[in-house]
Design an enzyme around this catalytic site. Sequence first.
Site, short mmCIF file in Angstrom:
data_model
loop_
_atom_site.label_atom_id
_atom_site.label_comp_id
_atom_site.label_asym_id
_atom_site.label_seq_id
_atom_site.Cartn_x
_atom_site.Cartn_y
_atom_site.Cartn_z
N LEU A 201 12.93 -22.65 -9.81
CA LEU A 201 13.68 -21.73 -8.96
C LEU A 201 12.97 -20.40 -8.79
CD1 LEU A 201 17.37 -22.39 -10.04
CD2 LEU A 201 16.16 -23.22 -8.03
N ALA A 202 12.42 -19.85 -9.86
CA ALA A 202 11.73 -18.56 -9.74
C ALA A 202 10.44 -18.71 -8.95
CB ALA A 202 11.45 -17.98 -11.13
N GLY A 203 9.60 -19.67 -9.32
CA GLY A 203 8.31 -19.83 -8.66
C GLY A 203 8.42 -20.34 -7.24
N HIS B 223 21.92 -24.51 -27.63
CA HIS B 223 23.04 -24.87 -26.76
C HIS B 223 24.03 -25.72 -27.54
CE1 HIS B 223 25.31 -26.29 -23.34
NE2 HIS B 223 24.58 -25.59 -22.50
N ARG C 102 27.35 -19.15 -26.39
CA ARG C 102 26.67 -20.32 -26.93
C ARG C 102 26.25 -20.15 -28.38
NH1 ARG C 102 22.89 -21.91 -21.67
NH2 ARG C 102 24.60 -22.81 -20.45
N GLU D 115 12.43 -17.61 -16.59
CA GLU D 115 12.50 -17.78 -18.03
C GLU D 115 11.19 -17.42 -18.72
OE1 GLU D 115 13.78 -21.23 -21.34
OE2 GLU D 115 13.60 -21.75 -19.21
N LEU E 262 19.95 -19.87 -13.84
CA LEU E 262 19.72 -20.07 -12.41
C LEU E 262 19.82 -18.76 -11.66
CD1 LEU E 262 21.78 -23.36 -11.85
CD2 LEU E 262 19.39 -23.10 -12.52
#
Length: 684
Positions: A85-87, A308, A373, A472, A488
Amino acid sequence: MTTTAPAPTTTPTTPGADPAAPSEARREPNAGVVHGLYTEGSSIADTKAPKGPISGRWNQRKFDSALVNPANRRKLSVIIVGTGLAGGAAAATLGEAGYHVKSFCYQDSPRRAHSIAAQGGINAAKNYKEDGDSTYRLFYDTVKGGDYRSRESNVYRLAEVSANIIDQCVAQGVPFAREYGGLLDNRSFGGVQVSRTFYARGQTGQQLLLGAYQALERQIEAGTVEMFNRHDMLELVVVDGRARGIVARDLVTGEVETHLADAVVLATGGYGNVFFLSTNAMGSNVTATWRAHRKGAYFGNPCYTQIHPTCIPVSGEHQSKLTLMSESLRNDGRIWVPKNAEDCDKDPREIPEEDRDYYLERIYPSFGNLVPRDIASRQAKNVCDEGRGVGPKVGDFRRGVYLDFTDALQRMSAETVAEKYGNLLDMYQRITGENPYEVPMRIYPAVHYTMGGLWVDYDLQSSIPGLFVAGEANFSDHGANRLGASALMQGLADGYFVLPNTIRDYLAKGPYPKVDEKHEAVTEARASVDHRLQKLLSINGERSVDSFHKELGHIMWEYCGMERSEEGLLKAVDLIRSLRDEFWRNVRVLGAADTLNQSLEKAGRVADFLELGELMCIDALHRRESCGGHFRAESQTEDGEALRHDDEYAYVAAWEWGGDSGTPVLHKEDLVYEFVELKQRSYK
């Protein structure tokens, strides 16, 4: 002799703060210093964030950033490593702006990036439910959820940009869940008391990635983005102190290639696979960021890893990865264990209500099953350590708790539950052979996300000029614990909105002098890769790469996992050093370098994990407090909760590479809170 590195030319963001004047508490000798594991260098600070009201800082920074006119953009080039998503979002956005972008991924397609595995949702402060949400509340929840170990300016920007992300993705056609009237639906996630999580059943990451992928493919077709699939970055090229390119290996042909540009962006995800068993894809690794670290990029808070709470428990030694069950299941599923250890062998349906311990609802009545978490994970470990875990034994204990949908199925129809969570429940049944509509699911915590990463300033630029880090792969937004559905959010915020506005300030100073492939720094980087590959192939030992990785994972989980202690961390450092020595003497890598060779790929990645694992343990050792996902046995309240020490550790630990035979150097960036009060977290 203590080695110190010069601090970046920065000054404190907060007026009156003096990062060069550590408190008396910080001058007390630490176990890591006493044992010669690290030295302490000069303090650092981030100066890119403007001063003034926090709500105006991002707009001010965008205005202050220099512009690049469209004609000049065509003369500038950017390398982006990673297509999650970032790249993917960054490559699409910069390509559309007119820059020449080279995009790299080791997968066969950008669609296979690990962002696809995110299930539950994406946060945004739109307040569609009119339940009291706001940009400030998302900011506050994120700072609190990170246990007050993140930068206020970065987190507020993330909360501010979040609403734009949803509009962007809806325009791309991302099929978010909708209410009966057609409005976008929301649900809750851990650590909050409002509904701000947008979702697409249990496939949110996949759908968002498809949106970014479509935008990326559009720019590939337009010719602004040049795509390099099946390429693994193995080295960063630094020329005259600036990041100017990468050395990558074609994973199909084995050819080692050099690629040069005006700036480099790393968006390569997290390093959770240092634990061997994690929810990460098998190919997820630390190599890109670790090679940058060895070239001078500081590594921030490496010990901050997230466990998690909602994963399918380990079933045996044969496993090579773990499967995530989305945190969204905690909206309607209730978590419990038997009150009595003798009931742990019983069919859960035969255990009466009065003999069940809904321990999260009991201990944290305000948040119940939606605590953050780190807290949910630690309490699951506690009840299992008490002998009240369920499922098959792993060692001396049963490592599982129930996630029960019985109440939800009585409150809603099975069709409604299936509409919200069906693909997750189907996946659970295929893996375990148990029907979660009839029998309570079994879950247990597992390594999932890493809050640590390369240190970056407000512009997402690392300590190496020209090297930017997104998603991340950087440390910037989550502190010591990430709230669910914020990964996200950060990835798309960095890719679509933050990086394109900050990297242009750097690129506006260009075009930079063209670098020849025969430049000494380029040839040295290329030669180091060739030497490393040949070294791995020439050892011809007796142990497989996977056996070393698995042993490292056991060490990390045992001593640097859910609970840590000084004694255990010192032992872990010794064990990792011995294991690394054996690796370089006794690993067996078959095949050749000039062809497809997955054993060689894994060997290079495990070699980097062995170095990273030691730094993680040193970082965990020096931070003598319990904070977020980092729980030190020596620092806890009377009722077993995490106990922070803000007078000593309210800083970012930014580590400088100390050389192959040296010790890492710790640089501290003080965290100053102007808008959120520092206090011990409570979700009760």
